[in-house]
Write a protein that holds these residues in place. Structure first.
Motif, PDB file in Angstrom:
ATOM      1  N   ALA A   1      41.634  27.759  47.202  1.00 15.37           N
ATOM      2  CA  ALA A   1      42.283  28.816  46.512  1.00 15.37           C
ATOM      3  C   ALA A   1      41.922  29.062  45.191  1.00 15.37           C
ATOM      4  CB  ALA A   1      43.943  28.610  46.831  1.00 15.37           C
ATOM      5  N   LEU A   2      42.097  28.070  44.236  1.00  6.15           N
ATOM      6  CA  LEU A   2      41.711  28.561  42.875  1.00  6.15           C
ATOM      7  C   LEU A   2      40.290  29.008  42.687  1.00  6.15           C
ATOM      8  CD1 LEU A   2      43.602  25.593  41.158  1.00  6.15           C
ATOM      9  CD2 LEU A   2      44.077  27.738  40.783  1.00  6.15           C
ATOM     10  N   SER A   3      39.401  28.404  43.252  1.00  2.00           N
ATOM     11  CA  SER A   3      37.794  28.844  43.138  1.00  2.00           C
ATOM     12  C   SER A   3      37.861  30.253  43.544  1.00  2.00           C
ATOM     13  CB  SER A   3      37.220  27.904  43.688  1.00  2.00           C
ATOM     14  OG  SER A   3      37.244  26.359  43.211  1.00  2.00           O
ATOM     15  N   ILE A   4      38.268  30.543  44.653  1.00  3.52           N
ATOM     16  CA  ILE A   4      37.684  32.031  45.165  1.00  3.52           C
ATOM     17  C   ILE A   4      38.660  32.796  44.483  1.00  3.52           C
ATOM     18  CG2 ILE A   4      38.545  33.056  47.287  1.00  3.52           C
ATOM     19  CD1 ILE A   4      37.892  30.666  48.990  1.00  3.52           C
ATOM     20  N   GLY A   5      39.868  32.687  44.116  1.00  2.00           N
ATOM     21  CA  GLY A   5      40.665  33.427  43.376  1.00  2.00           C
ATOM     22  C   GLY A   5      40.051  33.835  41.806  1.00  2.00           C
ATOM     23  N   PHE A   6      39.505  32.761  41.292  1.00  2.00           N
ATOM     24  CA  PHE A   6      38.802  33.202  40.093  1.00  2.00           C
ATOM     25  C   PHE A   6      37.637  33.784  39.957  1.00  2.00           C
ATOM     26  CE2 PHE A   6      35.968  31.501  36.537  1.00  2.00           C
ATOM     27  CZ  PHE A   6      36.658  31.777  35.492  1.00  2.00           C
ATOM     28  N   ILE A   7      36.634  33.169  41.097  1.00  2.00           N
ATOM     29  CA  ILE A   7      35.450  34.073  41.270  1.00  2.00           C
ATOM     30  C   ILE A   7      35.782  35.476  41.649  1.00  2.00           C
ATOM     31  CG2 ILE A   7      33.369  34.155  42.613  1.00  2.00           C
ATOM     32  CD1 ILE A   7      33.732  30.851  42.753  1.00  2.00           C
ATOM     33  N   LEU A   8      36.779  35.718  42.787  1.00  2.00           N
ATOM     34  CA  LEU A   8      36.828  36.847  43.014  1.00  2.00           C
ATOM     35  C   LEU A   8      37.447  37.784  41.811  1.00  2.00           C
ATOM     36  CD1 LEU A   8      38.450  36.980  46.770  1.00  2.00           C
ATOM     37  CD2 LEU A   8      35.931  37.475  45.946  1.00  2.00           C
ATOM     38  N   PHE A   9      38.078  37.203  41.035  1.00  2.00           N
ATOM     39  CA  PHE A   9      38.650  38.204  39.933  1.00  2.00           C
ATOM     40  C   PHE A   9      37.540  38.477  38.871  1.00  2.00           C
ATOM     41  CE2 PHE A   9      39.525  38.074  35.532  1.00  2.00           C
ATOM     42  CZ  PHE A   9      40.447  39.012  35.236  1.00  2.00           C
ATOM     43  N   LEU A  10      36.344  37.545  38.671  1.00  2.00           N
ATOM     44  CA  LEU A  10      35.396  37.856  38.207  1.00  2.00           C
ATOM     45  C   LEU A  10      34.424  39.000  38.715  1.00  2.00           C
ATOM     46  CD1 LEU A  10      34.368  34.440  36.565  1.00  2.00           C
ATOM     47  CD2 LEU A  10      35.390  36.350  35.683  1.00  2.00           C
ATOM     48  N   PHE A  11      34.371  38.846  39.800  1.00  2.00           N
ATOM     49  CA  PHE A  11      33.446  39.664  40.843  1.00  2.00           C
ATOM     50  C   PHE A  11      34.055  41.171  40.833  1.00  2.00           C
ATOM     51  CE2 PHE A  11      30.806  36.618  43.558  1.00  2.00           C
ATOM     52  CZ  PHE A  11      30.086  36.147  42.366  1.00  2.00           C
ATOM     53  N   ASN A  12      35.480  41.318  40.821  1.00  2.00           N
ATOM     54  CA  ASN A  12      36.140  42.297  40.615  1.00  2.00           C
ATOM     55  C   ASN A  12      35.717  43.326  39.508  1.00  2.00           C
ATOM     56  OD1 ASN A  12      37.494  43.382  43.262  1.00  2.00           O
ATOM     57  ND2 ASN A  12      38.936  41.547  43.017  1.00  2.00           N
TER      58      ASN A  12
END
Length: 385
Positions: A294-305
């Protein structure tokens, strides 16, 4: 500053800056809560302890995952409930936006929680099935699953999801606005199943209009607040903007970019799970590592956004240009933007960094200035003729 800047209420803008600043604080607080919750689960024995407790009841894999996710997400929802209630009920009432009762708010909140669990449990079951079955390429399998879910939800949204929270009422075709909107659709050869009024006023004073659905489920949805407070020309040009997204194939492009984003997010998450798994001594395919997932996906999606938001702002400007060219109603566009600003307390000129980081649309001030420049360009062309 241009001639139409005076339509933006300066006193309202002072309120808007205060309102938007607090909304950002709520976002930061919510993010901090998310990080704290899942970091505690990651670096303590809680995640393992929860799984061990579940093993007392069942040793069937899919049941273990379902019970674990149900407990973890329900606990998170309970912890975030005070912030959610204050930010979306108390705070919105303070600024006279929310029209919901406490009972109505909790009813919607419960629906959201049930819906999120109903979606999250099978999705996460699918992720861990892919990790167990295809350990080396699970990120590719999950990305394909995410794309399929995105398409299915886009199709079902107007039929099943929106009616869970709002009432939709078909507007008769004899209605003048409906005829104008159908005419716009015919101009660009886009078929819609009908025009529907959505009862936004049951929850908020804010207004909106949008196209939703895919294929046979595609329909025009107009908020009752917009019908009540905007002129026909303003409603028409607001919808023309939404139509511009379909003409430019922004929905398909958005799905493509989202697909690439999901692929990147799951790929990098697979690398993180391996590294952190070695450090914390857990199996990559075990549900105990869900907090890391959950943390990994959340952080990476934030950067990609961040780049995705930049791309979105470009698409929104193109849709504005389409609306202005198609309708020719520049003044109506400007006054509609001003109404959104004054009524909804949008910050017309946010700090550039905030706009760069968080905004999916250009600021209202930029959109009005763009329309003013468009009007000047048209007037100059007429003079040359």
């Amino acid at each position: 500053m241009g001639e139409y800047d005076k339509v933006i209420d300066k006193d309202k803008q002072k309120q808007a800056k205060e309102y938007q600043k607090k909304k950002i604080i709520f976002k930061i607080t919510g993010t901090a809560l998310f990080l704290a919750y899942f970091l505690i689960l990651t670096f303590s024995n809680l995640s393992f302890a929860i799984k061990e407790k579940i093993l007392h009841f069942t040793d069937i894999q899919w049941q273990i995952i379902a019970l674990y996710i149900f407990f973890i997400l329900t606990l998170y929802n309970l912890l975030s409930l005070p912030l959610d209630f204050y930010s979306s009920y108390t705070f919105e009432h303070k600024y006279h936006f929310s029209t919901q009762t406490v009972k109505g708010w909790f009813k919607d909140y419960l629906k959201s929680c049930i819906l999120s669990l109903a979606l999250a449990i099978p999705v996460i079951e699918g992720i861990y099935w892919a990790i167990r079955t295809y350990p080396h390429i699970w990120f590719l399998i999950v990305s394909i699953m995410a794309i399929l879910i995105m398409v299915i939800l886009s199709h079902l949204s107007p039929i099943l999801l929106i009616p869970l929270f709002y009432k939709l009422k078909r507007i008769e075709e004899e209605n003048e606005l409906v005829q104008r909107l159908f005419k716009l659709c015919q101009m660009v050869n886009i078929k819609v199943s009908g025009v529907y009024e959505i009862n936004f006023s049951s929850k908020t004073t804010k207004a909106n209009a949008f196209l939703t659905g895919l294929g046979n489920s595609r329909r025009i949805v107009i908020a009752d607040n917009l019908l009540k407070n905007f002129t026909l020309e303003e409603a028409e040009v607001v919808f023309a903007h939404e139509l511009g997204h379909y003409v430019h194939k922004d929905i398909l492009k958005g799905m493509l970019w989202s697909s690439l984003m999901y692929f990147g997010a799951f790929y990098f998450t697979s690398l993180i799970l391996k590294k952190v798994g070695l450090y914390l001594s857990y199996e990559v395919s075990g549900i105990s590592n869900f907090p890391v997932l959950a943390l990994s996906i959340g952080f990476i999606l934030f950067l990609f956004n961040i780049p995705l938001n930049f791309y979105s702002r470009k698409r929104e400007q193109n849709a504005d240009e389409f609306a202005l060219k198609t309708t020719g109603k520049v003044n109506a566009f400007i006054t509609s933007m001003a109404k959104f600003t004054n009524r909804d307390l949008a910050d017309a000129h946010p700090h550039p960094f905030i706009e760069f980081l968080l905004y999916t649309h250009p600021s209202i001030g930029k959109r009005i200035n763009y329309a003013q420049e468009f009007k000047k360009k048209i007037e100059l062309e007429k003079q040359k003729e």
